[in-house]
Write a protein that holds these residues in place. Structure first.
Motif, PDB file in Angstrom:
ATOM      1  N   GLU A   1       0.848  -1.194   0.000  1.00 44.55           N
ATOM      2  CA  GLU A   1       0.000   0.000   0.000  1.00 44.55           C
ATOM      3  C   GLU A   1       0.884   1.246   0.000  1.00 44.55           C
ATOM      4  O   GLU A   1       1.845   1.337   0.764  1.00 44.55           O
ATOM      5  CB  GLU A   1      -0.885   0.028   1.252  1.00 44.55           C
ATOM      6  CG  GLU A   1      -2.006  -0.996   1.257  1.00 44.55           C
ATOM      7  CD  GLU A   1      -3.183  -0.551   0.408  1.00 44.55           C
ATOM      8  OE1 GLU A   1      -3.516   0.650   0.425  1.00 44.55           O
ATOM      9  OE2 GLU A   1      -3.742  -1.408  -0.280  1.00 44.55           O
ATOM     10  N   GLU A   2       0.539   2.209  -0.852  1.00 47.19           N
ATOM     11  CA  GLU A   2       1.271   3.476  -0.859  1.00 47.19           C
ATOM     12  C   GLU A   2       0.708   4.421   0.191  1.00 47.19           C
ATOM     13  O   GLU A   2      -0.502   4.472   0.413  1.00 47.19           O
ATOM     14  CB  GLU A   2       1.191   4.145  -2.236  1.00 47.19           C
ATOM     15  CG  GLU A   2       2.080   3.501  -3.274  1.00 47.19           C
ATOM     16  CD  GLU A   2       2.251   4.370  -4.512  1.00 47.19           C
ATOM     17  OE1 GLU A   2       2.533   5.581  -4.365  1.00 47.19           O
ATOM     18  OE2 GLU A   2       2.101   3.825  -5.618  1.00 47.19           O
ATOM     19  N   VAL A   3       1.604   5.160   0.835  1.00 49.03           N
ATOM     20  CA  VAL A   3       1.210   6.185   1.801  1.00 49.03           C
ATOM     21  C   VAL A   3       2.051   7.431   1.547  1.00 49.03           C
ATOM     22  O   VAL A   3       3.265   7.342   1.339  1.00 49.03           O
ATOM     23  CB  VAL A   3       1.412   5.704   3.259  1.00 49.03           C
ATOM     24  CG1 VAL A   3       1.218   6.855   4.250  1.00 49.03           C
ATOM     25  CG2 VAL A   3       0.459   4.566   3.599  1.00 49.03           C
TER      26      VAL A   3
ATOM     27  N   GLN B   1      -3.344   9.024   1.282  1.00 53.27           N
ATOM     28  CA  GLN B   1      -3.082   8.064   0.204  1.00 53.27           C
ATOM     29  C   GLN B   1      -3.595   8.638  -1.113  1.00 53.27           C
ATOM     30  O   GLN B   1      -4.776   8.948  -1.248  1.00 53.27           O
ATOM     31  CB  GLN B   1      -3.739   6.709   0.477  1.00 53.27           C
ATOM     32  CG  GLN B   1      -3.348   5.670  -0.578  1.00 53.27           C
ATOM     33  CD  GLN B   1      -3.853   4.272  -0.265  1.00 53.27           C
ATOM     34  OE1 GLN B   1      -5.030   3.987  -0.403  1.00 53.27           O
ATOM     35  NE2 GLN B   1      -2.949   3.408   0.185  1.00 53.27           N
ATOM     36  N   ASP B   2      -2.670   8.784  -2.066  1.00 48.91           N
ATOM     37  CA  ASP B   2      -2.990   9.344  -3.378  1.00 48.91           C
ATOM     38  C   ASP B   2      -3.418   8.224  -4.326  1.00 48.91           C
ATOM     39  O   ASP B   2      -3.132   7.048  -4.094  1.00 48.91           O
ATOM     40  CB  ASP B   2      -1.754  10.060  -3.928  1.00 48.91           C
ATOM     41  CG  ASP B   2      -2.053  10.928  -5.139  1.00 48.91           C
ATOM     42  OD1 ASP B   2      -3.237  11.100  -5.473  1.00 48.91           O
ATOM     43  OD2 ASP B   2      -1.090  11.422  -5.749  1.00 48.91           O
TER      44      ASP B   2
ATOM     45  N   LEU C   1       5.853   6.585   0.403  1.00 49.41           N
ATOM     46  CA  LEU C   1       6.230   5.289   0.972  1.00 49.41           C
ATOM     47  C   LEU C   1       5.419   4.151   0.366  1.00 49.41           C
ATOM     48  O   LEU C   1       4.258   4.330  -0.003  1.00 49.41           O
ATOM     49  CB  LEU C   1       5.981   5.280   2.486  1.00 49.41           C
ATOM     50  CG  LEU C   1       6.613   6.404   3.314  1.00 49.41           C
ATOM     51  CD1 LEU C   1       6.222   6.250   4.779  1.00 49.41           C
ATOM     52  CD2 LEU C   1       8.130   6.403   3.154  1.00 49.41           C
ATOM     53  N   MET C   2       6.055   2.975   0.282  1.00 48.29           N
ATOM     54  CA  MET C   2       5.339   1.743   0.009  1.00 48.29           C
ATOM     55  C   MET C   2       5.423   0.891   1.271  1.00 48.29           C
ATOM     56  O   MET C   2       6.511   0.611   1.779  1.00 48.29           O
ATOM     57  CB  MET C   2       5.962   0.984  -1.169  1.00 48.29           C
ATOM     58  CG  MET C   2       5.177  -0.267  -1.559  1.00 48.29           C
ATOM     59  SD  MET C   2       3.567   0.124  -2.271  1.00 48.29           S
ATOM     60  CE  MET C   2       4.009   0.430  -3.980  1.00 48.29           C
ATOM     61  N   MET C   3       4.240   0.524   1.793  1.00 52.71           N
ATOM     62  CA  MET C   3       4.186  -0.290   3.010  1.00 52.71           C
ATOM     63  C   MET C   3       4.279  -1.760   2.586  1.00 52.71           C
ATOM     64  O   MET C   3       3.290  -2.387   2.210  1.00 52.71           O
ATOM     65  CB  MET C   3       2.889  -0.012   3.766  1.00 52.71           C
ATOM     66  CG  MET C   3       2.605   1.476   3.988  1.00 52.71           C
ATOM     67  SD  MET C   3       3.889   2.343   4.905  1.00 52.71           S
ATOM     68  CE  MET C   3       3.494   1.774   6.578  1.00 52.71           C
ATOM     69  N   THR C   4       5.502  -2.282   2.598  1.00 52.50           N
ATOM     70  CA  THR C   4       5.759  -3.630   2.087  1.00 52.50           C
ATOM     71  C   THR C   4       5.825  -4.648   3.220  1.00 52.50           C
ATOM     72  O   THR C   4       5.816  -4.288   4.405  1.00 52.50           O
ATOM     73  CB  THR C   4       7.094  -3.676   1.315  1.00 52.50           C
ATOM     74  OG1 THR C   4       8.183  -3.633   2.268  1.00 52.50           O
ATOM     75  CG2 THR C   4       7.223  -2.502   0.362  1.00 52.50           C
TER      76      THR C   4
ATOM     77  N   GLU D   1       9.923   7.623  -3.235  1.00 52.14           N
ATOM     78  CA  GLU D   1      10.424   8.896  -3.738  1.00 52.14           C
ATOM     79  C   GLU D   1      10.317   9.946  -2.649  1.00 52.14           C
ATOM     80  O   GLU D   1       9.557   9.792  -1.686  1.00 52.14           O
ATOM     81  CB  GLU D   1       9.616   9.364  -4.954  1.00 52.14           C
ATOM     82  CG  GLU D   1       8.161   9.666  -4.621  1.00 52.14           C
ATOM     83  CD  GLU D   1       7.385  10.275  -5.775  1.00 52.14           C
ATOM     84  OE1 GLU D   1       7.977  10.481  -6.850  1.00 52.14           O
ATOM     85  OE2 GLU D   1       6.186  10.554  -5.593  1.00 52.14           O
ATOM     86  N   TYR D   2      11.100  10.990  -2.815  1.00 55.26           N
ATOM     87  CA  TYR D   2      10.942  12.195  -2.007  1.00 55.26           C
ATOM     88  C   TYR D   2      10.343  13.297  -2.887  1.00 55.26           C
ATOM     89  O   TYR D   2      10.660  13.397  -4.070  1.00 55.26           O
ATOM     90  CB  TYR D   2      12.291  12.730  -1.523  1.00 55.26           C
ATOM     91  CG  TYR D   2      13.012  11.928  -0.485  1.00 55.26           C
ATOM     92  CD1 TYR D   2      12.498  11.757   0.797  1.00 55.26           C
ATOM     93  CD2 TYR D   2      14.266  11.377  -0.772  1.00 55.26           C
ATOM     94  CE1 TYR D   2      13.197  11.052   1.762  1.00 55.26           C
ATOM     95  CE2 TYR D   2      14.979  10.677   0.190  1.00 55.26           C
ATOM     96  CZ  TYR D   2      14.447  10.514   1.453  1.00 55.26           C
ATOM     97  OH  TYR D   2      15.151   9.819   2.404  1.00 55.26           O
TER      98      TYR D   2
END
Length: 426
Positions: free
Chosen positions: A191-193, A211-212, A272-275, A283-284
């Motif tokens: 999940e991306e955050v 979350q985009d 962030l990717m919540m892996t 990325e920043y």
């Protein structure tokens, strides 16, 4: 105070709206602004690709504080130019903004400071790409090194696809501008955050997470965009996870930049990717996100000007931000054809009716005024933003407001926040 905001999108409209609410602010000026921003700020023309023009604007306006919205003027050194003349400006210097303006720099920085991120290779020509790609299992991610307005990331199902994508970036065929470097990266699942923080170069204070939804199509399909919608809830991250991200990612990033002689003051956006192996930095960004800012700022109960000034003055350590409990969501209404080619100048109707929906704020991304008529002027046109006690309520309000708005070819995703809704009981 007079506050100057540089930029013209939905992020800048949300910033102008939040700044205007500060009791300390007497005037908000936005340059160049847009048709919607003109309702809350005085808009003046400026070319945000021209540092000299922005400096001359500051000399005329004499703002108490300037807030830089987009990444391009940051990468050109507008903060450095303002600081040299003694203007108080919120945003990182050109060297600090390299965290966003160069993907290669960012990856090498993370490696130097043991910040968790995907395995990668930086390549400067096609031969290096062909050699590096042997060490990655498909799918592979290919990234343009420089700024690409959210469109420089390509997920490649095969190695040959990745080689072709890298070649398209080198030649300029894919992005319109030839790049000298590309980053090859392992594909991360999870999940991306969007984890945004304020920093004064030493202290770090987190904003609420969001979350985009980057893809143009329902179910996260189709090409990447600048962002089609976003949501933010109090439940997105457990407090212990927020602490972990601060301790292992945000604080080491700010500390590392200071150690390398390029202190980072402004907004640090950690994508962030919540892996399965924990949060990893995708990325920043060196500024507020768009549309994340819309959903985040409607939840902020503190005075945004106080917080941004604390970053400029190096006293963020004294700052505590107050947030509304509950949720907020922003659904982007875009022009037909976006992120490709699209028409502009199309009349927009129904905005006043939509704005009467409880809990709704309408932020303009790409609008202009033609006489008394608001018309479309961009790919992303409006960000319908709503708050509520729950994500379900916030989304229902945003979609209710959207039914009142019309322009030819208007498109929006109907599934913003679908992952959050699945985790909630009806």
């Amino acid at each position: 105070m007079k506050v100057l905001i540089l930029g013209s999108g939905g992020r800048e409209h949300a910033l102008a709206w939040a700044v205007k609410r500060s009791q300390r602010v007497t005037e908000v000026v936005c340059a160049p602004g847009n048709g919607g921003i003109a309702q809350v700020a005085r808009c003046v023309l400026v070319d945000i690709k021209d540092v000299g023009a922005m400096v001359r604007l500051a000399e005329v306006e004499q703002p108490s504080l300037t807030i830089v919205g987009p990444e391009l003027p940051l990468s050109l050194g507008v903060v450095d130019a303002f600081q040299e003349l003694g203007y108080r400006v919120f945003g990182p210097t050109r060297d600090a903004a390299r965290l966003e303006s160069s993907k290669a720099f960012a990856k090498q920085f993370m490696k130097r400071h043991q910040i968790p991120t995907a395995n990668y290779a930086v390549c400067t020509d096609a031969a290096e790409v062909e050699e590096a790609i042997k060490h990655f299992h498909p799918p592979v991610v290919v990234k343009a090194d420089g700024l690409a307005a959210g469109k420089g990331v390509i997920i490649c199902p095969t190695r040959q696809f990745a080689i072709d994508a890298a070649q398209g970036i080198f030649s300029g065929e894919l992005l319109g501008l030839a790049e000298k470097q590309v980053v090859i990266e392992e594909f991360l699942e999870g999940e991306e955050v969007s984890f945004l923080c304020l920093s004064d170069g030493e202290h770090v204070v987190p904003l609420v997470p969001a979350q985009d939804h980057k893809r143009i199509g329902e179910g996260d399909t189709g090409p990447n965009t600048g962002g089609m919608g976003v949501y933010s809830t109090s439940e997105m991250l457990e407090p212990t996870m927020t602490e972990w991200i601060m301790h292992h990612i945000a604080e080491p990033t700010v500390r590392g930049m200071a150690e390398e002689g390029t202190p980072f003051a402004g907004v640090l956006y950690c994508g962030l990717m919540m892996t399965a192996r924990g949060p990893q930095v995708l990325e920043y960004n060196a500024r507020f996100g768009d549309p994340e800012t819309q959903a985040i700022l409607v939840r902020l109960e503190s005075d945004v000007v106080d917080a941004l000034e604390a970053c400029v003055d190096g006293r963020l350590g004294e700052t505590v931000l107050r947030w509304s409990h509950g949720a907020a969501a922003c659904v982007v209404a875009s022009s037909s054809g976006y992120p490709g080619s699209y028409k502009t100048g199309l009349p927009i109707s129904g905005l006043s009716l939509a704005a009467q929906t409880p809990g709704v704020e309408i932020f303009h991304s790409g609008t202009s005024r033609l006489g008394n008529q608001l018309v479309t002027s961009g790919g992303r046109v409006l960000g319908i933003t709503a708050s509520g006690d729950t994500i379900r309520e916030a989304l229902a309000r945003a979609y209710e407001a959207l039914t009142q708005i019309h322009f030819e070819g208007m498109y929006y995703r109907h599934d913003i926040g679908h992952k959050a809704l699945k985790q909630q009981r009806p």
